[in-house]
Design an enzyme around this catalytic site. Sequence first.
Site, mmCIF file in Angstrom:
data_model
loop_
_atom_site.group_PDB
_atom_site.id
_atom_site.type_symbol
_atom_site.label_atom_id
_atom_site.label_comp_id
_atom_site.label_asym_id
_atom_site.label_seq_id
_atom_site.Cartn_x
_atom_site.Cartn_y
_atom_site.Cartn_z
ATOM 1 N N ARG A 224 -30.192 -32.032 77.529
ATOM 2 C CA ARG A 224 -29.421 -30.813 77.745
ATOM 3 C C ARG A 224 -29.580 -30.341 79.183
ATOM 4 N NH1 ARG A 224 -33.326 -28.738 74.254
ATOM 5 N NH2 ARG A 224 -32.689 -30.547 73.037
ATOM 6 N N ASP B 234 -35.234 -20.677 75.063
ATOM 7 C CA ASP B 234 -35.703 -20.273 73.736
ATOM 8 C C ASP B 234 -36.480 -18.974 73.817
ATOM 9 O OD1 ASP B 234 -34.679 -22.434 72.327
ATOM 10 O OD2 ASP B 234 -36.443 -23.670 72.698
#
Length: 335
Positions: free
Chosen positions: A94, A99
Amino acid sequence: MRPYAVWLSLGANLGDRAETIRAALRQIDTVTATRLVQVASFYETAPWGKLDQPGFINTAAEIETSLPLYDLLHAMQRIEQALGRVRHEHWGARTIDIDLLAAEGKTSDTAELRLPHPYLTERAFVLRPLLDIAPELVVAGRTVRDWWAEPAIQGQQISRAAEVSSPWPLQMIAAADEAGGIGLAGQLLVHAPEDMAHFKDLTLGHIVVMGRRTQQSLPGAAPLQGRINIVLSRTQGDIPGFSVCHSLTELWQLLGRLTLAQPQRKVWCIGGGEIYRLLLPYTEAIALTRLRGRYRADTFFPDITAQFREEVQTAGEAQTAVASFCRLVRRHGGQ
């Protein structure tokens, strides 16, 4: 809503990984009712879960926000999308991954968001950067420092990322009295020849970034000779001899071009108080002149006690009757 602290994990393994993470940090700092507080070093880690992909650069950040938790989550997802994140494959490569790890006084257990993050205590690439900025953060009854000491974590491969270990290679230079005062009515507290010589010695030939009031306080409001002069101001128009940036995004773009052309150039933030606070999360080291005594002041240097430590100096080194000169570096690994 009362502001609260949130800790994030950021990772990238495609393209210019370090610059993508820096771009994400800059965008995070512009989210409504949110500010970037501090950022860990960058770490190089092997891929997790799906192994046939490039290695990652990972870091952690602490932010303060007044946004509801899910609004913050959606803001982070929008930043991922803006930087090219496409969720094709679980644990796959990615461009950027952001997060939410933990939030002060808040938990969540839904399909959309589990908080604290369920893998926080199992992954070295999450724990090691978090150790830099929140070693005493308690997760599942234990501190980040304690989780990091687990043998299963110690066996995972992770190392400081060579050449790109800092979120941004900024340095600061300032003169502060014993109460942290740095200025009064837009002027320095004192004009000590030894401090002026120290300032010139460190910044000559490099880049200096300042706010509008600092620019106006320079002799004749003229640029400092032998340096590239940048003013960061939302409202200031063109100033002869200065580059004016109206946002952090413009500043990063300009600094990227300048340092790419001449990598040996250092970037010095020279004030004033608002600019110091704004750029502190991107700062790796501080050249601080400690003025003896206390002066009348209306502008103060940010409190850096928790984030920076003083480098050891030889006894009697860099001392004068007016001031002492020291260098502070960002704490890493809970130092």
